[in-house]
Design a protein around this motif. Sequence first.
Motif, short mmCIF file in Angstrom:
data_model
loop_
_atom_site.label_atom_id
_atom_site.label_comp_id
_atom_site.label_asym_id
_atom_site.label_seq_id
_atom_site.Cartn_x
_atom_site.Cartn_y
_atom_site.Cartn_z
N TYR A 72 -2.85 -7.82 8.43
CA TYR A 72 -2.49 -7.13 7.19
C TYR A 72 -2.12 -8.12 6.09
O TYR A 72 -2.49 -7.94 4.92
N PHE A 76 -4.07 -8.39 2.68
CA PHE A 76 -3.32 -8.22 1.44
C PHE A 76 -3.55 -9.42 0.52
O PHE A 76 -3.80 -9.25 -0.68
N THR A 79 -7.02 -9.23 -0.88
CA THR A 79 -7.08 -8.22 -1.94
C THR A 79 -6.48 -8.75 -3.24
O THR A 79 -7.05 -8.57 -4.32
N TRP A 80 -5.33 -9.44 -3.13
CA TRP A 80 -4.72 -10.01 -4.34
C TRP A 80 -5.63 -11.06 -4.95
O TRP A 80 -5.81 -11.10 -6.17
N THR A 121 -3.34 -4.66 -6.72
CA THR A 121 -3.28 -4.90 -5.28
C THR A 121 -2.39 -3.87 -4.59
O THR A 121 -2.76 -3.29 -3.56
N VAL A 122 -1.23 -3.64 -5.17
CA VAL A 122 -0.31 -2.65 -4.58
C VAL A 122 -0.93 -1.26 -4.62
O VAL A 122 -0.84 -0.51 -3.64
N TRP A 125 -3.54 -0.92 -1.91
CA TRP A 125 -2.93 -0.81 -0.58
C TRP A 125 -2.20 0.50 -0.38
O TRP A 125 -2.13 1.01 0.74
N VAL A 128 -5.09 2.74 0.51
CA VAL A 128 -5.60 2.41 1.85
C VAL A 128 -4.66 2.93 2.92
O VAL A 128 -5.09 3.54 3.91
N LEU A 129 -3.37 2.69 2.75
CA LEU A 129 -2.41 3.14 3.76
C LEU A 129 -2.25 4.66 3.77
O LEU A 129 -1.94 5.24 4.81
#
Length: 132
Positions: A72, A76, A79-80, A121-122, A125, A128-129
């Motif tokens: 993860y 992450f 992704t950033w 990015t946040v 995510w 996604v989550l």
Amino acid sequence: MSQSDVKAARPLSPHLQVYKLILTMLMSILHRITGAGLYFGMFFVAWWLVAVASGPSYYDFAMGLFGSIIGYLALFGFTWALMHHMLGGLRHFLWDTGRAMGPGIRDKLAIANIVGSVVLTVLVWIVVLAVA
């Protein structure tokens, strides 16, 4: 005039100690680092695609690694890096048109690049989550 006098009169190249780190310089360095990170991170994307094509058992193994804490964190970070590099590319594209070249707007765009990459990015995510 001797040969040593000519060499002494030539200016020396500036060294790293002469330069002051400014925000746009830092953003240029980060853009290069994220580009390299994306280059090497594509290995994991290719590995995931191979795992998908290899069958359920290998896919489960790969997803087990990607689903771990380290996986993860790597995803992450990838992704950033993707968001930061994309926004930096858009900033450079804007500069290629001759716009936003003033000192004030350059710094504002650099800050917007940092903030925007973190926010995007946040958001990615969170989606996604929520779906997973």
